[in-house]
Design an enzyme around this catalytic site. Structure first.
Site, PDB file in Angstrom:
ATOM      1  N   HIS B 126     -52.777 105.767  -1.498  1.00  0.00           N
ATOM      2  CA  HIS B 126     -51.271 106.156  -1.235  1.00  0.00           C
ATOM      3  C   HIS B 126     -51.496 107.454  -0.503  1.00  0.00           C
ATOM      4  O   HIS B 126     -52.467 108.172  -0.745  1.00  0.00           O
ATOM      5  CB  HIS B 126     -50.887 105.986  -2.564  1.00  0.00           C
ATOM      6  CG  HIS B 126     -49.273 106.406  -2.484  1.00  0.00           C
ATOM      7  ND1 HIS B 126     -48.752 107.525  -1.990  1.00  0.00           N
ATOM      8  CD2 HIS B 126     -48.286 105.423  -2.672  1.00  0.00           C
ATOM      9  CE1 HIS B 126     -47.454 107.465  -2.219  1.00  0.00           C
ATOM     10  NE2 HIS B 126     -47.061 106.210  -2.320  1.00  0.00           N
ATOM     11  N   ASP B 203     -55.859 108.199  -9.243  1.00  0.00           N
ATOM     12  CA  ASP B 203     -54.508 108.089  -9.079  1.00  0.00           C
ATOM     13  C   ASP B 203     -54.056 106.799  -9.756  1.00  0.00           C
ATOM     14  O   ASP B 203     -54.435 105.758  -9.323  1.00  0.00           O
ATOM     15  CB  ASP B 203     -54.193 107.727  -7.584  1.00  0.00           C
ATOM     16  CG  ASP B 203     -52.866 107.463  -7.314  1.00  0.00           C
ATOM     17  OD1 ASP B 203     -52.115 107.201  -8.204  1.00  0.00           O
ATOM     18  OD2 ASP B 203     -52.382 107.159  -6.002  1.00  0.00           O
ATOM     19  N   GLN B 206     -50.251 103.124 -10.314  1.00  0.00           N
ATOM     20  CA  GLN B 206     -50.041 101.866 -10.498  1.00  0.00           C
ATOM     21  C   GLN B 206     -51.112 101.233 -11.667  1.00  0.00           C
ATOM     22  O   GLN B 206     -51.111 100.000 -11.742  1.00  0.00           O
ATOM     23  CB  GLN B 206     -50.244 101.108  -9.160  1.00  0.00           C
ATOM     24  CG  GLN B 206     -49.446 101.361  -8.158  1.00  0.00           C
ATOM     25  CD  GLN B 206     -48.144 100.989  -8.272  1.00  0.00           C
ATOM     26  OE1 GLN B 206     -47.672 100.163  -8.824  1.00  0.00           O
ATOM     27  NE2 GLN B 206     -47.162 101.678  -7.481  1.00  0.00           N
ATOM     28  N   LYS B 229     -42.489 104.712 -13.256  1.00  0.00           N
ATOM     29  CA  LYS B 229     -43.079 103.492 -12.799  1.00  0.00           C
ATOM     30  C   LYS B 229     -43.627 102.580 -14.235  1.00  0.00           C
ATOM     31  O   LYS B 229     -43.666 101.290 -14.246  1.00  0.00           O
ATOM     32  CB  LYS B 229     -44.452 103.639 -11.824  1.00  0.00           C
ATOM     33  CG  LYS B 229     -44.136 104.044 -10.364  1.00  0.00           C
ATOM     34  CD  LYS B 229     -45.285 103.617  -9.631  1.00  0.00           C
ATOM     35  CE  LYS B 229     -45.328 104.624  -8.544  1.00  0.00           C
ATOM     36  NZ  LYS B 229     -44.342 104.401  -7.514  1.00  0.00           N
ATOM     37  N   CYS B 369     -46.303 103.669   2.219  1.00  0.00           N
ATOM     38  CA  CYS B 369     -46.925 104.957   2.046  1.00  0.00           C
ATOM     39  C   CYS B 369     -48.292 104.683   1.964  1.00  0.00           C
ATOM     40  O   CYS B 369     -49.368 105.349   1.336  1.00  0.00           O
ATOM     41  CB  CYS B 369     -46.636 105.826   0.603  1.00  0.00           C
ATOM     42  SG  CYS B 369     -44.903 106.296   0.882  1.00  0.00           S
TER      43      CYS B 369
END
Lengths: 150, 411
Positions: B126, B203, B206, B229, B369
């Site tokens: 991302h 990261d 998700q 999220k 993104c």
């Protein structure tokens, strides 16, 4: 399931321009080029004009995007060939009025095939798609006019 | 304690925003990878804080400040336990994943990365796990290198050893791809990175959402994720880091809360985590994120993962059977999360999204993104349906019906 709004958005004429865009090619003798993108969605175009004195001798574009943005710019460039600069500017303003729901504008014959895009005004998030080409045109006219008084 | 049975229809009823019609049709929300909806329990926690305990934290002697501080720090502890942090102080509240990654890039990167050093990323990232490193590389003269993708959008790790060297200072990698749903072998990458002395920044925007995250088991050095999220509020996120690294780092921003003693020229810093939390923090957000962790724990991350896997198997079968439709990403369910990125004939993803929206179905259209991923597949954009604990097979059926309408219009 097909709503009337949806059918008015996706008219055959729009899909036809999307699949067979007019004036989609590099313009070798361009005098002005504007790169315009919608970073949110990735639509992007380069509008290329050959301006001679007070009129647009030729208009072409390259780029990619959704059916609305690509059909709009195909229709727009068709109308721009040989057009006087102030007429082109008036066209951009008239089209913007139609996008903002102006009924008179949507019946204005001066807009040619662009009138098929009337339904976009009912889809607020898609209006910027339809305006991508005209935004580039207005930038191009500004750039060409810089330093001169029309 | 996890609930005994997993019932997505009952779970859905706990999310007020899911109970509405859009364009005259019941809402089918398939955009949770962008942001999830919020359960009543989280909304109630936010209300309770603002209605009863609202006060600044770590500053007051009075009762409300005491309550606010306890709730805020308690949330830190719960989020820490949830990912198996050694201690709550390893949890730094940020605005979200993006700020957490920027924090590492600036506070660790500027002190530890120099000219000629390398930062290893992947093409799958991302933008929030690319741009902070580009900024760091520009300021330090470091070089960025990339792990490439195969035709299924998986990292090509055959030549990982040649991408890593003693010059590699940072490996920054996503746990799960937002654009394709690819689950990355973080443990394997971490072992290789540590072997050359690099730190690993994950990261997890998700990742933490869909699976049980155990930062000790993963072995990484930093793990960043967002509240919004995973059923929490917007504007709150977490940077987890190893205590020794956090202790050695310079502050990220200066201001109140992060200081110990302040002098005219020099000051000393508060200890971790407060050193990294300048200014009045997002107190309500932290409390809301704590409530989200409680909510997810009660349902059980393992049960959520099983449900999503079933849903994905069904979605890939049904959506994948639509003529002219291309699904991007790994074919094996073991390697992908609850994200379905696809294109359909010559219908542009925007047009797909508009047509689905007229049916009350929310999907994302665009580059997500992740422009490097789009370039890899030679597309400008894809449509993306993403699933979460409140989605059902009926939602997939509605999506399939909506996509049939796209085919009719673009026939």
């Amino acid at each position: 399931m097909d709503t009337p709004q949806l059918s008015s958005l996706y008219q055959q004429l729009i899909l036809e321009h999307y699949r067979n865009p007019r004036n989609k090619a590099e313009l070798k003798e361009k005098t002005v080029e504007i790169h315009m993108a919608n970073p949110v969605c990735g639509d992007e175009i380069r509008l290329q004009l050959r301006i001679e004195g007070d009129h647009i001798a030729e208009a072409k574009f390259v780029g990619q995007g959704c059916s609305i943005s690509q059909a709009a710019i195909s229709m727009m460039t068709t109308l721009l060939q040989g057009r006087k600069l102030d007429e082109a500017d008036a066209l951009a303003k008239r089209f913007t009025e139609m996008m903002h729901g102006d009924e008179d504008a949507s019946k204005d014959k001066a807009l040619g095939d662009l009138r098929a895009l009337k339904g976009v005004s009912k889809f607020p998030v898609r209006i910027k798609c339809a305006l991508l080409g005209f935004d580039a045109l207005q930038e191009a006219l500004k750039k060409d006019g810089a330093g001169e008084t029309h | 304690m996890p609930r005994t049975d997993f019932d997505p229809i009952a779970i859905r009823k706990e999310f007020p925003a899911l109970d509405q019609t859009v364009n005259g049709k019941p809402l089918i929300y398939l955009d949770s990878a962008a942001t999830s909806q919020k359960p009543r329990a989280v909304l109630d926690a936010l209300d309770a804080y603002y209605e009863r305990d609202n006060a600044n934290v770590h500053r007051g002697i009075h009762e409300l400040s005491r309550r606010a501080t306890i709730a805020y720090e308690d949330a830190r502890g719960r989020v820490g336990s949830w990912i198996n942090a050694v201690e709550p102080s390893e949890i730094i509240w940020t605005r979200g994943t993006t700020e957490a990654i920027n924090l590492v890039a600036m506070a660790w990167g500027l002190d530890n990365v120099g000219k000629g050093d390398e930062i290893l990323l992947s093409v799958l990232e991302h933008h929030s796990n690319i741009i902070p490193w580009q900024l760091l590389a520009k300021r330090t003269g470091a070089k960025l290198r990339y792990i490439e993708l195969d035709e299924q959008g998986r990292l090509i790790l055959d030549d990982l050893d040649s991408l890593l060297s003693r010059r590699t200072k940072i490996v920054a990698i996503s746990h799960v791809s937002n654009a394709l749903g690819t689950i990355n072998p973080v443990k394997r990458i971490t072992e290789a990175a540590h072997a050359v002395g690099a730190i690993v920044v994950v990261d997890g925007a998700q990742g933490a959402v869909h699976t049980k995250v155990d930062v000790q088991d993963l072995g990484v050095d930093f793990y960043a994720f967002s509240g919004h999220k995973m059923c929490g509020p917007t504007g709150i996120g977490v940077l987890w880091g190893r205590r020794a690294l956090l202790d050695a780092m310079s502050p990220y921003q200066g201001g109140g809360e992060m200081i110990h003693f302040v002098g005219r020229e020099e000051s000393t810093w508060a200890s971790v985590p407060h050193k990294f939390e300048a200014g009045t923090p997002n107190i309500a957000g932290a409390i809301g994120m704590g409530a989200a962790v409680d909510f997810l724990s009660e349902i059980g991350m393992d049960a959520i993962a099983v449900h999503e896997r079933d849903l994905m198997a069904y979605a890939i079968e049904k959506v994948g059977a639509i003529p002219g439709l291309t699904i991007y990403g790994p074919t094996s369910l073991d390697e992908r999360s609850a994200v379905l990125s696809f294109s359909l004939g010559d219908a542009h993803p925007h047009d797909i999204s508009t047509i689905l929206d007229s049916d009350g179905i929310a999907v994302r259209a665009g580059h997500h993104c992740a422009q490097l991923v789009m370039k890899h597949f030679g597309v400008a954009a894809t449509a993306r349906a993403s699933f979460y604990l409140y989605n059902t097979k009926d939602d997939v059926d509605r999506l399939v019906d909506g996509l049939e309408q796209v085919r009719t219009i673009f026939a």
